[in-house]
Motif scaffolding. Structure first.
Motif, PDB file in Angstrom:
ATOM      1  N   ASP A  80      79.884  46.472  59.791  1.00  0.00           N
ATOM      2  CA  ASP A  80      79.927  46.379  58.309  1.00  0.00           C
ATOM      3  C   ASP A  80      81.488  46.245  57.829  1.00  0.00           C
ATOM      4  O   ASP A  80      82.309  46.462  58.416  1.00  0.00           O
ATOM      5  N   THR A  94      82.767  51.764  52.993  1.00  0.00           N
ATOM      6  CA  THR A  94      82.143  50.781  54.014  1.00  0.00           C
ATOM      7  C   THR A  94      81.035  49.948  53.205  1.00  0.00           C
ATOM      8  O   THR A  94      80.307  50.565  52.534  1.00  0.00           O
ATOM      9  N   THR A  96      78.093  48.639  53.450  1.00  0.00           N
ATOM     10  CA  THR A  96      76.565  48.489  54.190  1.00  0.00           C
ATOM     11  C   THR A  96      75.587  47.777  53.380  1.00  0.00           C
ATOM     12  O   THR A  96      75.362  48.376  52.338  1.00  0.00           O
TER      13      THR A  96
END
Length: 189
Positions: A80, A94, A96
């Protein structure tokens, strides 16, 4: 015409996936297969910062103030996008949610919004500090996104579809406001 090299960067080109100037032109960010992002002084060719990531890096984009970098993982992997602090090298968040490899990422100015596009046919707007998805363009709106770019003030997204249509979308509500028709083929950023 003869050109003279002004600056030389010590980069192993077989490891280099992508490079680009920062928005202010003072640095160059390189994305490397060896899981590193390097930020270079554009005028001197000296290394400012090296950031070790968890995936091979296909692309990396610096925000206008140079405080953050978003990395796009190698398209062969399943990673990701990640946001990094350029002074500490620490991962901030992150992003995602995409179901397929990421094509590219853009900062919407210094406001923390990030736009990503993916092979899954969507463009997503994220809060880069928290990693939260704010809006999604694509299948839910009845079209498949091939490429997209965010305006510097993070208010607009220009999204191109496979049929050559370009949609100008309000980034807050993720809805097309203007449709630009007339291209005979797909449009890319």
């Amino acid at each position: 015409t003869t050109y003279k090299s002004l600056v030389t960067f010590n980069v192993k080109t077989e490891q280099l996936n992508y490079f680009r100037f920062s928005p202010d032109g003072k640095s160059i960010v390189t994305a490397q297969k060896d899981k590193t992002v390097r930020i270079w002084n554009a005028a001197r060719g000296t290394l400012i910062k090296s950031i070790e990531t968890t995936d091979a890096v296909e692309d990396a984009v610096e925000n206008p103030s140079g405080t953050r970098v978003v990395t796009v993982p190698d398209r062969k992997g399943d990673g990701d996008p990640m946001v990094w602090d350029t002074s500490t090298g620490e991962r901030i968040s992150t992003l995602t949610g995409h179901d397929s490899p990421i094509l590219n990422a853009w900062f919407g100015g210094d406001y923390g919004e990030i736009l990503t596009t993916s092979v899954d046919g969507t463009a997503r707007i994220w809060n880069g500090e928290q990693g939260a998805e704010l809006a999604r363009l694509g299948h839910d709106n009845g079209f498949v996104i091939d490429s997209a770019q965010m305006s510097p003030d993070a208010k607009w997204v220009a999204a191109a579809t496979a049929d050559g249509t370009v949609l100008l979308c309000d980034a807050q509500i993720a809805k097309p406001v203007v449709t630009l028709n007339g291209h005979k083929k797909a449009v890319e950023t």
